[in-house]
Every structure is written in C-alpha cells, then in structure tokens.
Motif scaffolding. Structure first.
Motif, PDB file in Angstrom:
ATOM      1  N   MET A 124      15.254 -21.455  14.472  1.00 46.26           N
ATOM      2  CA  MET A 124      13.846 -21.118  14.392  1.00 46.26           C
ATOM      3  C   MET A 124      13.406 -20.936  12.927  1.00 46.26           C
ATOM      4  O   MET A 124      12.330 -21.352  12.563  1.00 46.26           O
ATOM      5  CB  MET A 124      13.600 -19.839  15.209  1.00 46.26           C
ATOM      6  CG  MET A 124      12.182 -19.409  15.233  1.00 46.26           C
ATOM      7  SD  MET A 124      11.222 -20.602  16.148  1.00 46.26           S
ATOM      8  CE  MET A 124       9.673 -19.809  16.183  1.00 46.26           C
ATOM      9  N   LEU A 125      14.260 -20.323  12.112  1.00 42.02           N
ATOM     10  CA  LEU A 125      13.937 -20.103  10.708  1.00 42.02           C
ATOM     11  C   LEU A 125      13.724 -21.430   9.988  1.00 42.02           C
ATOM     12  O   LEU A 125      12.758 -21.592   9.229  1.00 42.02           O
ATOM     13  CB  LEU A 125      15.048 -19.296  10.025  1.00 42.02           C
ATOM     14  CG  LEU A 125      14.874 -19.034   8.532  1.00 42.02           C
ATOM     15  CD1 LEU A 125      13.643 -18.161   8.295  1.00 42.02           C
ATOM     16  CD2 LEU A 125      16.112 -18.366   7.970  1.00 42.02           C
ATOM     17  N   LEU A 126      14.592 -22.395  10.231  1.00 44.50           N
ATOM     18  CA  LEU A 126      14.452 -23.694   9.577  1.00 44.50           C
ATOM     19  C   LEU A 126      13.192 -24.424  10.046  1.00 44.50           C
ATOM     20  O   LEU A 126      12.561 -25.118   9.255  1.00 44.50           O
ATOM     21  CB  LEU A 126      15.686 -24.551   9.820  1.00 44.50           C
ATOM     22  CG  LEU A 126      16.856 -24.230   8.904  1.00 44.50           C
ATOM     23  CD1 LEU A 126      18.105 -24.974   9.330  1.00 44.50           C
ATOM     24  CD2 LEU A 126      16.529 -24.547   7.468  1.00 44.50           C
ATOM     25  N   GLN A 127      12.832 -24.247  11.290  1.00 46.43           N
ATOM     26  CA  GLN A 127      11.599 -24.872  11.777  1.00 46.43           C
ATOM     27  C   GLN A 127      10.394 -24.336  11.005  1.00 46.43           C
ATOM     28  O   GLN A 127       9.504 -25.094  10.630  1.00 46.43           O
ATOM     29  CB  GLN A 127      11.417 -24.628  13.268  1.00 46.43           C
ATOM     30  CG  GLN A 127      12.390 -25.422  14.121  1.00 46.43           C
ATOM     31  CD  GLN A 127      12.271 -25.043  15.583  1.00 46.43           C
ATOM     32  OE1 GLN A 127      12.111 -23.879  15.917  1.00 46.43           O
ATOM     33  NE2 GLN A 127      12.339 -26.045  16.444  1.00 46.43           N
ATOM     34  N   ILE A 128      10.377 -23.043  10.781  1.00 49.45           N
ATOM     35  CA  ILE A 128       9.277 -22.433  10.020  1.00 49.45           C
ATOM     36  C   ILE A 128       9.271 -22.969   8.588  1.00 49.45           C
ATOM     37  O   ILE A 128       8.209 -23.313   8.052  1.00 49.45           O
ATOM     38  CB  ILE A 128       9.387 -20.898  10.049  1.00 49.45           C
ATOM     39  CG1 ILE A 128       9.147 -20.389  11.459  1.00 49.45           C
ATOM     40  CG2 ILE A 128       8.415 -20.259   9.061  1.00 49.45           C
ATOM     41  CD1 ILE A 128       9.487 -18.932  11.672  1.00 49.45           C
ATOM     42  N   PHE A 129      10.446 -23.064   7.978  1.00 47.42           N
ATOM     43  CA  PHE A 129      10.530 -23.615   6.623  1.00 47.42           C
ATOM     44  C   PHE A 129      10.013 -25.055   6.580  1.00 47.42           C
ATOM     45  O   PHE A 129       9.275 -25.437   5.669  1.00 47.42           O
ATOM     46  CB  PHE A 129      11.963 -23.574   6.094  1.00 47.42           C
ATOM     47  CG  PHE A 129      12.443 -22.218   5.682  1.00 47.42           C
ATOM     48  CD1 PHE A 129      11.570 -21.195   5.370  1.00 47.42           C
ATOM     49  CD2 PHE A 129      13.803 -21.967   5.590  1.00 47.42           C
ATOM     50  CE1 PHE A 129      12.019 -19.941   4.978  1.00 47.42           C
ATOM     51  CE2 PHE A 129      14.270 -20.720   5.200  1.00 47.42           C
ATOM     52  CZ  PHE A 129      13.376 -19.707   4.892  1.00 47.42           C
ATOM     53  N   HIS A 130      10.416 -25.856   7.559  1.00 49.63           N
ATOM     54  CA  HIS A 130       9.989 -27.259   7.580  1.00 49.63           C
ATOM     55  C   HIS A 130       8.485 -27.381   7.827  1.00 49.63           C
ATOM     56  O   HIS A 130       7.828 -28.250   7.245  1.00 49.63           O
ATOM     57  CB  HIS A 130      10.776 -28.052   8.620  1.00 49.63           C
ATOM     58  CG  HIS A 130      12.204 -28.297   8.230  1.00 49.63           C
ATOM     59  ND1 HIS A 130      12.572 -28.798   7.005  1.00 49.63           N
ATOM     60  CD2 HIS A 130      13.360 -28.105   8.909  1.00 49.63           C
ATOM     61  CE1 HIS A 130      13.896 -28.907   6.943  1.00 49.63           C
ATOM     62  NE2 HIS A 130      14.385 -28.482   8.090  1.00 49.63           N
ATOM     63  N   LEU A 189      11.901 -32.881  11.344  1.00 48.68           N
ATOM     64  CA  LEU A 189      12.966 -31.879  11.434  1.00 48.68           C
ATOM     65  C   LEU A 189      12.477 -30.584  12.087  1.00 48.68           C
ATOM     66  O   LEU A 189      13.237 -29.924  12.792  1.00 48.68           O
ATOM     67  CB  LEU A 189      13.554 -31.599  10.052  1.00 48.68           C
ATOM     68  CG  LEU A 189      14.350 -32.751   9.437  1.00 48.68           C
ATOM     69  CD1 LEU A 189      14.770 -32.415   8.023  1.00 48.68           C
ATOM     70  CD2 LEU A 189      15.549 -33.113  10.296  1.00 48.68           C
ATOM     71  N   ALA A 190      11.224 -30.225  11.869  1.00 44.59           N
ATOM     72  CA  ALA A 190      10.689 -29.009  12.493  1.00 44.59           C
ATOM     73  C   ALA A 190      10.550 -29.182  14.000  1.00 44.59           C
ATOM     74  O   ALA A 190      10.865 -28.269  14.771  1.00 44.59           O
ATOM     75  CB  ALA A 190       9.335 -28.643  11.888  1.00 44.59           C
ATOM     76  N   ILE A 220      23.400 -21.405   8.057  1.00 41.52           N
ATOM     77  CA  ILE A 220      23.145 -20.930   9.434  1.00 41.52           C
ATOM     78  C   ILE A 220      23.213 -22.045  10.463  1.00 41.52           C
ATOM     79  O   ILE A 220      23.220 -21.777  11.659  1.00 41.52           O
ATOM     80  CB  ILE A 220      21.779 -20.216   9.548  1.00 41.52           C
ATOM     81  CG1 ILE A 220      20.617 -21.172   9.302  1.00 41.52           C
ATOM     82  CG2 ILE A 220      21.729 -19.024   8.633  1.00 41.52           C
ATOM     83  CD1 ILE A 220      19.265 -20.561   9.619  1.00 41.52           C
ATOM     84  N   GLY A 221      23.245 -23.296  10.012  1.00 37.17           N
ATOM     85  CA  GLY A 221      23.272 -24.404  10.944  1.00 37.17           C
ATOM     86  C   GLY A 221      21.898 -24.642  11.536  1.00 37.17           C
ATOM     87  O   GLY A 221      20.974 -23.888  11.336  1.00 37.17           O
ATOM     88  N   TYR A 222      21.813 -25.714  12.318  1.00 38.62           N
ATOM     89  CA  TYR A 222      20.531 -26.048  12.963  1.00 38.62           C
ATOM     90  C   TYR A 222      20.491 -25.443  14.333  1.00 38.62           C
ATOM     91  O   TYR A 222      21.316 -25.352  15.102  1.00 38.62           O
ATOM     92  CB  TYR A 222      20.331 -27.563  13.033  1.00 38.62           C
ATOM     93  CG  TYR A 222      19.514 -28.085  11.889  1.00 38.62           C
ATOM     94  CD1 TYR A 222      18.124 -28.139  11.994  1.00 38.62           C
ATOM     95  CD2 TYR A 222      20.105 -28.525  10.723  1.00 38.62           C
ATOM     96  CE1 TYR A 222      17.353 -28.624  10.965  1.00 38.62           C
ATOM     97  CE2 TYR A 222      19.345 -29.009   9.679  1.00 38.62           C
ATOM     98  CZ  TYR A 222      17.973 -29.070   9.818  1.00 38.62           C
ATOM     99  OH  TYR A 222      17.214 -29.547   8.781  1.00 38.62           O
TER     100      TYR A 222
END
Length: 157
Positions: free
Chosen positions: A1-7, A73-74, A155-157
């Motif tokens: 979820m964190l990476l989705q927000i970043f993307h 990616l998001a 943290i991985g995807y």
C-alpha cells in the motif's frame, strides 16, 4: 500500500511537470517565426532553436514515461513479476536522469528574469522559468524513482 501511494504521488508530480512543460512549449512557440528567420542567417541561432525543441521533447518523454509507469505500478504493480517491476523502476529512473541532464546542459546558463532582458520577450522569459521548474520536477522524479526502488527492495511489493 505504501508503494502505491508513492507511485500515485509520482504520477501527480509528473502531471505537474507536464503542466509546466506545456506552458513553456506554448510560450516558446510564440517566437517560432522569429527564430526561423534567425536560423536562416545564423548557424548558432539554428543550433539553439533545434536544441530548444529537442530538450523540451526529452523532458516531455521522461514525464510521459514516468507518469504511465508510476500509474501502472500503483494500479497493477502486483500483477507483474518481481524482476519486471524493478526493471520498470530502473529504466524510468535512468530515462528521467538522462533527460534531465540533457535539458540541464542546454538550459542551465539561460537564467530567466535577467536585468536588461530583451523587451517584449516576457513570454520567452516565462518559458525559461517554466523550463527551470520542469528541471526541478525532473530532479524530484529522479529522487522518487530511486527511493521507491529501495523501498520496494526493503519491504517488497
């Protein structure tokens, strides 16, 4: 979820850069006839005119790539394999890096708003300001691509 927000934040940043680029290119095009005439009599003017447009195109290409890869990616990052996700990030970071360097090499010495600027060139001055803002956006995008790559490693995807 964190990476989705970043993307998603990267996509928003790329959209903002697109807005800056659109304004810069629109303002530069107002002087197209004048620069064409100058280019006919001066090799330097022709070189500068060509580089003006090719550097702007490089910036747009980096923004478009960054926007679509970050959205991909998001929204669908988990669908792609581990290696594919990291390759997307690495290629996008490299594209932004090289586009930014190419633009910087041409635009760095063109500081907008200098005293004694040519009269009736306010739109050109605004184009320079927006181009410098675009360079800042490309800097931030490059940093976010590197950051998301390392966050994804941790943290991985």
């Amino acid at each position: 979820m964190l990476l989705q927000i970043f993307h998603l934040a990267q996509a928003a940043l790329a959209a903002y850069g697109g807005q800056q680029s659109y304004i810069a290119i629109t303002n530069l095009r107002k002087y197209e006839e004048t620069t064409k005439k100058l280019a006919q009599v001066s090799d330097t003017a022709e070189y500068r005119r060509n580089n003006t447009y090719t550097t702007q195109a490089a910036g747009v290409a980096a923004l478009v790539l960054s926007f679509f890869v970050s959205l991909t990616l998001a929204l669908r990052g988990g669908v792609y394999g581990f290696l594919t996700r990291y390759i997307y990030q690495g290629v996008t970071a490299a594209a932004v890096f090289f586009a930014r360097g190419y633009m910087h090499n041409f635009w760095a010495d063109k500081t907008p708003g200098l005293k004694g600027a040519v009269p009736k060139m306010g739109d050109y001055d605004e184009a320079q300001r927006k181009t410098h803002e675009l360079l800042n956006v490309l800097d931030m995008l490059m940093a976010t691509w590197v950051a998301t790559f390392f966050v994804a490693l941790i943290i991985g995807y």
